[in-house]
Design a protein around this motif. Sequence first.
Motif, PDB file in Angstrom:
ATOM      1  N   UNK A   1       1.006  -0.510   0.379  1.00 39.81           N
ATOM      2  CA  UNK A   1       0.122  -0.191  -0.199  1.00 39.81           C
ATOM      3  C   UNK A   1       0.981   1.072  -0.362  1.00 39.81           C
ATOM      4  N   UNK A   2       0.164   2.116   0.172  1.00 42.41           N
ATOM      5  CA  UNK A   2       1.376   3.671   0.126  1.00 42.41           C
ATOM      6  C   UNK A   2       1.775   3.290   1.598  1.00 42.41           C
ATOM      7  N   UNK A   3       2.560   4.129   1.693  1.00 39.78           N
ATOM      8  CA  UNK A   3       2.875   4.248   3.014  1.00 39.78           C
ATOM      9  C   UNK A   3       2.354   5.082   4.123  1.00 39.78           C
ATOM     10  N   UNK A   4       1.310   5.036   5.107  1.00 35.15           N
ATOM     11  CA  UNK A   4       0.592   5.256   6.202  1.00 35.15           C
ATOM     12  C   UNK A   4       1.057   7.326   6.496  1.00 35.15           C
ATOM     13  N   UNK A   5      -0.254   8.230   6.230  1.00 33.39           N
ATOM     14  CA  UNK A   5       0.578   9.165   6.653  1.00 33.39           C
ATOM     15  C   UNK A   5      -0.803   9.588   7.849  1.00 33.39           C
TER      16      UNK A   5
ATOM     17  N   UNK B   1     -14.172  14.120   0.975  1.00 31.89           N
ATOM     18  CA  UNK B   1     -12.946  13.741   0.740  1.00 31.89           C
ATOM     19  C   UNK B   1     -12.398  13.322   2.425  1.00 31.89           C
ATOM     20  N   UNK B   2     -12.445  12.102   3.441  1.00 26.83           N
ATOM     21  CA  UNK B   2     -12.692  11.989   4.736  1.00 26.83           C
ATOM     22  C   UNK B   2     -11.720  11.181   5.420  1.00 26.83           C
ATOM     23  N   UNK B   3     -10.580  12.110   6.187  1.00 29.94           N
ATOM     24  CA  UNK B   3      -9.686  11.182   6.780  1.00 29.94           C
ATOM     25  C   UNK B   3      -9.277  11.089   7.912  1.00 29.94           C
ATOM     26  N   UNK B   4      -8.629  10.427   8.125  1.00 31.52           N
ATOM     27  CA  UNK B   4      -8.080   9.597   9.641  1.00 31.52           C
ATOM     28  C   UNK B   4      -6.978  10.108   9.641  1.00 31.52           C
TER      29      UNK B   4
ATOM     30  N   UNK C   1     -12.300   3.051   3.134  1.00 32.12           N
ATOM     31  CA  UNK C   1     -12.537   4.565   2.846  1.00 32.12           C
ATOM     32  C   UNK C   1     -11.792   4.566   4.575  1.00 32.12           C
ATOM     33  N   UNK C   2     -11.588   3.579   5.110  1.00 34.30           N
ATOM     34  CA  UNK C   2     -10.652   3.544   6.562  1.00 34.30           C
ATOM     35  C   UNK C   2      -8.874   3.735   5.650  1.00 34.30           C
ATOM     36  N   UNK C   3      -8.795   3.450   4.933  1.00 36.27           N
ATOM     37  CA  UNK C   3      -7.214   2.963   4.267  1.00 36.27           C
ATOM     38  C   UNK C   3      -7.193   4.174   3.875  1.00 36.27           C
ATOM     39  N   UNK C   4      -8.366   4.696   2.488  1.00 38.52           N
ATOM     40  CA  UNK C   4      -8.263   6.207   2.035  1.00 38.52           C
ATOM     41  C   UNK C   4      -7.646   7.421   2.530  1.00 38.52           C
ATOM     42  N   UNK C   5      -8.085   7.042   4.022  1.00 39.25           N
ATOM     43  CA  UNK C   5      -7.662   8.049   4.884  1.00 39.25           C
ATOM     44  C   UNK C   5      -7.263   8.073   5.421  1.00 39.25           C
ATOM     45  N   UNK C   6      -5.799   6.952   5.213  1.00 40.54           N
ATOM     46  CA  UNK C   6      -4.675   7.137   6.165  1.00 40.54           C
ATOM     47  C   UNK C   6      -3.813   7.506   4.807  1.00 40.54           C
ATOM     48  N   UNK C   7      -4.202   7.858   3.574  1.00 38.09           N
ATOM     49  CA  UNK C   7      -3.193   7.556   2.735  1.00 38.09           C
ATOM     50  C   UNK C   7      -3.917   8.562   1.827  1.00 38.09           C
TER      51      UNK C   7
END
Length: 407
Positions: free
Chosen positions: A69-73, A315-318, A349-355
């Motif tokens: 995955x992309x590195x988490x942010x 867009x929803x970030x986490x 959505x959770x993974x998109x929220x941290x990437x």
Amino acid sequence: MATTPSNSNRVWTNARLATMAADAGTPYGAIEDGTVIARDGRIVFAGKRADAPAFGQAEVIDCEGRWITPGLIDCHTHLVYGGDRANEFELRLKGASYEEIARAGGGIVSSVKATRAATEGQLFASADKRLAALMAEGVTTVEIKSGYGLDTDSEVKVLAVARRLGRERPVGVQTSFLGAHAVPAEFKGRSGDYIDLVCGPMLDAIAEQKLADAVDVFCEGIAFSPEETARVFTAAKAKGLAVKIHAEQLSNLGGAALAASFGALSADHLEHLDEAGVIAMAKAGTVAVVLPGAFYFLRETQKPPIELLRQHGVPIALATDANPGTSPLTSPLLTMNMGCTLFRLTPEEALAGMTRNAARALGLQDEIGTLEAGKACDLAIWEIERPAELAYRIGFNPLHTRIRNGQ
């Protein structure tokens, strides 16, 4: 497992990719038999192995079917502070509210005393441990806010520590000046005078030393009014700095809509956000950053309006909101699980929220957050069978390798 490198080219192959690209057309942007090629720390190809171009001499890593995955942010943290507030945790369990503790001299103000008393070296050492916990679960970029100094020298000290973390550790660090986090004790009853300090000498010193990438404000009944928030945003914009906001956590003061009118990168917390605020954010492109750690820790019951945010395409970030008082959380994986269990985000959505969406919340969407050519080669390689496992497991870390700028 890998050939000997002859240059800065690196190739990860025999992998399954969760590219998280918004227009990929598959859940998670998934590619089953994938390859990532990096040159000089940047992705030049991320796609099907069969479509990969010739890459010449390179270090080739066989991922043996693992997921990349992309590195988490982690796009909202307060990692640099002195002391802790475990005693307030006990008080809340005995029935005291967050507001009652804050008004009695606890809360943010108590962390201010400890932070002012700590040396830069002490702050670095404690923050470094918290940062290491994030990195151990795949974080390659983190945002760090000030806000526990609340005078010019101490705010500068906190942001200097954050910048040092970014220089000395293999992680990207974005900084936000949160001088308008609380009214310090010496300005009690004079919040307007304190905002004069924030907008003047504090911001001048921080901008001159290039210590902040953005300016944040806590717009809330126990913190700063919309009018005071607007003053800070106006001053920040005059310095060419992006703005962000803590808004609608405990009540609805219209802070998110106000921030959107200034083109804010993000509005964070948002439990009491109404549809007018959602619409304003959608029009401005302001990201919603939801923080389930604080919701859980404070035992709140009002959830952010996730369905409204979906309906209007916000867009929803986490993020962890790692801080001493309301979210002493340094696990991005647990944060993803909480986002799903408490706020009913989907695992995707959770993974998109941290990437992808976390990158947008920092204004870095062109640099990080997805596996796409041209972006920094920040990767997390996982021992999992499907991406949903990242949000599904509790207390289990399946990270195999973390890659920052191709290394």
